[in-house]
Design an enzyme around this catalytic site. Structure first.
Site, PDB file in Angstrom:
ATOM      1  N   SER A  40      28.876   6.408  79.556  1.00 36.54           N
ATOM      2  CA  SER A  40      29.208   7.427  78.701  1.00 36.54           C
ATOM      3  C   SER A  40      31.029   7.397  78.471  1.00 36.54           C
ATOM      4  O   SER A  40      31.782   6.881  79.306  1.00 36.54           O
ATOM      5  CB  SER A  40      29.011   8.819  79.101  1.00 36.54           C
ATOM      6  N   GLU A  58      32.597   4.694  82.653  1.00 38.07           N
ATOM      7  CA  GLU A  58      33.195   5.871  81.816  1.00 38.07           C
ATOM      8  C   GLU A  58      34.205   5.209  80.768  1.00 38.07           C
ATOM      9  O   GLU A  58      35.066   4.355  81.179  1.00 38.07           O
ATOM     10  CB  GLU A  58      33.878   6.819  82.564  1.00 38.07           C
ATOM     11  N   CYS A  59      33.866   5.614  79.571  1.00 39.50           N
ATOM     12  CA  CYS A  59      34.890   5.226  78.402  1.00 39.50           C
ATOM     13  C   CYS A  59      35.060   3.485  78.353  1.00 39.50           C
ATOM     14  O   CYS A  59      34.219   2.973  77.733  1.00 39.50           O
ATOM     15  CB  CYS A  59      36.058   5.986  78.598  1.00 39.50           C
ATOM     16  N   ALA A  60      36.076   3.274  78.875  1.00 41.07           N
ATOM     17  CA  ALA A  60      36.365   1.757  78.959  1.00 41.07           C
ATOM     18  C   ALA A  60      35.172   0.787  79.439  1.00 41.07           C
ATOM     19  O   ALA A  60      34.993  -0.123  78.985  1.00 41.07           O
ATOM     20  CB  ALA A  60      37.787   1.244  79.468  1.00 41.07           C
TER      21      ALA A  60
END
Length: 442
Positions: free
Chosen positions: A421, A332-334
């Site tokens: 994502s 997720e993200c990072a």
């Protein structure tokens, strides 16, 4: 019935001092020997890191947008187990929730779901008697039960006297008045406060300063009396569903200073589903834990540590090999950035085609998303509510098999065993994510 003394720390708006008061209360009470538990309303990862440092136990989130509202009280009861008092820090202004959805997701909604009294924190800079009008409006606008107020940034003893008298006019008890010159400062950067895990000495000093400030200027016994007014909760504490797989697969979870964003319940769910969870620090560890069969990479700041992450070639190569074996990887993200080709020109793991760069634009908000591809986490068509919070962009932003879609846009990557994502999700709302991950690793 769950007996759990509790209080919600709210404010008229962001910037009034909720984090200073909530963290200071946790630390001050803990120093007196009181067992305390800290919570944060909303999706924020950073404030709970200071709650954890102050209380000595995990900081947790209570977000009725990411999780069903009926799950909030059970999650609270789970996190408050063994504590003598719980402090819940609010989000934004008291009645500010998800845009266009009334008070859904607001501090007021969380207080109502917990049947908890609210202590308001009000910045009285450049105000005198008018502060009473503001607080009276907040008290009468909704159905929240006010337990008192802590006034912040009083400029002088005379100023304190004026605002105390104003609150007495409306029958609102003043539990403390913090002076304007208070030195409790926490370092920040482009996404807000720097997580406690990234600057342990500075974070500890900041928490100690907050504790000293609150101890000197807030009536701690009065706060405890307000918390005791909260009635027992008629709920069963949340527990992660358990399973007994044929073997306990090792799932590595990225941690350390570069990857500090994650909800505590995610690890609890993985362990309950039968995994052996081991932390790997991409800034320090050059290999994945022995027998790793899956990887979870949450949020954080790879853009800040780009050079250090790039320099750890052995671990980047190990992650690429794991992905090439179609092992389950949830990012997720990072995590999305780290699995990509590069971040601001610094080489990353090269598992995904995306290249990330910092921008001056903050992308933030809740997203109602639907899964566009079958993956290690979800079947196509699965609907979730998640949260975006970043200043980077990734090009390309999606693969031919994207992870999610919302508002007509496709985002993220499903590639082999990888699901990556920008969307942050709270796995307590979707416990099958952990079950599927562990089953795929087994």
């Amino acid at each position: 019935m769950v007996t759990a003394p509790r209080v919600v720390i709210a404010a008229p708006a962001s910037g009034h001092g909720k984090t200073t008061v909530a963290t200071g209360l946790l630390a001050a009470l803990a120093k007196r020997g009181t067992r305390v538990a800290g919570f944060k309303a909303g999706p924020d990862y950073i404030d709970p890191s200071y709650h954890a440092l102050a209380s000595g136990r995990p900081g947790r989130n209570l977000d009725p947008v990411l999780c069903p509202p009926e799950l909030i009280a059970p999650l609270f009861a789970h996190g408050a187990a063994g504590a003598q008092v719980s402090i819940v820090e609010g989000v934004m202004g008291l009645y500010d929730g998800r845009a266009g959805a009334g008070d859904h997701g607001s501090t007021a909604e969380v207080a109502g779901l917990l049947d908890a009294p609210v202590i308001m924190v009000a910045d009285v800079t450049a105000q005198g008697r008018s502060v009473a009008a503001t607080l009276h409006g907040f008290r009468t606008f909704g159905t929240v039960r006010f337990g008192g107020v802590i006034l912040n940034r009083a400029g002088s003893p005379r100023h304190e006297e004026i605002v105390r008298e104003a609150c007495a006019e409306i029958g609102l008890e003043v539990l403390g008045v913090l002076p304007r010159s208070a030195p409790a400062q926490v370092p920040s950067r482009h996404l807000g406060l720097i997580p406690a895990a990234e600057h342990s000495a500075g974070a500890r000093a900041a928490v100690d300063a907050m504790a000293a400030l609150v101890s000197a200027h807030v009536d701690l016994d009065a706060v405890l009396r307000v918390a005791q007014l909260a009635p027992p909760l008629a709920v069963t504490p949340w527990e992660p569903p358990t399973a007994e797989p044929l073997r306990r697969p090792v799932i590595a979870v990225a941690g350390g200073a570069a990857f500090t964003f994650g909800y505590v319940e995610q690890i609890e769910l993985l362990r309950a589903a039968g995994a052996e969870v081991v932390t790997v620090d991409p800034l320090r560890d050059e290999e994945l834990p022995p027998s790793t069969s899956g990887l979870v990479v949450g949020g954080g700041f790879p853009e800040v540590y780009g050079a250090e992450l790039a320099a750890n070639v052995p671990l980047r190569q190990a992650v690429a090999r794991l992905a090439a074996e179609s092992a389950p990887i949830a990012a997720e993200c990072a995590g999305l950035l780290w699995l990509g080709q590069s971040v601001d020109g610094h080489e990353m793991c090269g598992v995904l085609p995306g290249r990330a760069v910092m921008t001056g634009k903050l992308t933030m908000g809740y997203r109602d998303a639907v899964a566009m591809s079958d993956s290690v986490l979800a079947d196509v068509g699965k609907r979730v509510t998640g949260h975006e919070f970043h200043r980077t962009i990734v090009e390309p932003g999606a693969s031919a098999e994207p992870a999610w879609a919302w508002r007509g846009a496709r985002e993220g990557f499903v590639q082999g065993g990888v699901h990556a994502s920008y969307l942050h999700t709270h796995w307590a709302a979707h416990p099958e994510f952990a079950a599927r991950m562990v089953a795929a690793c087994g």
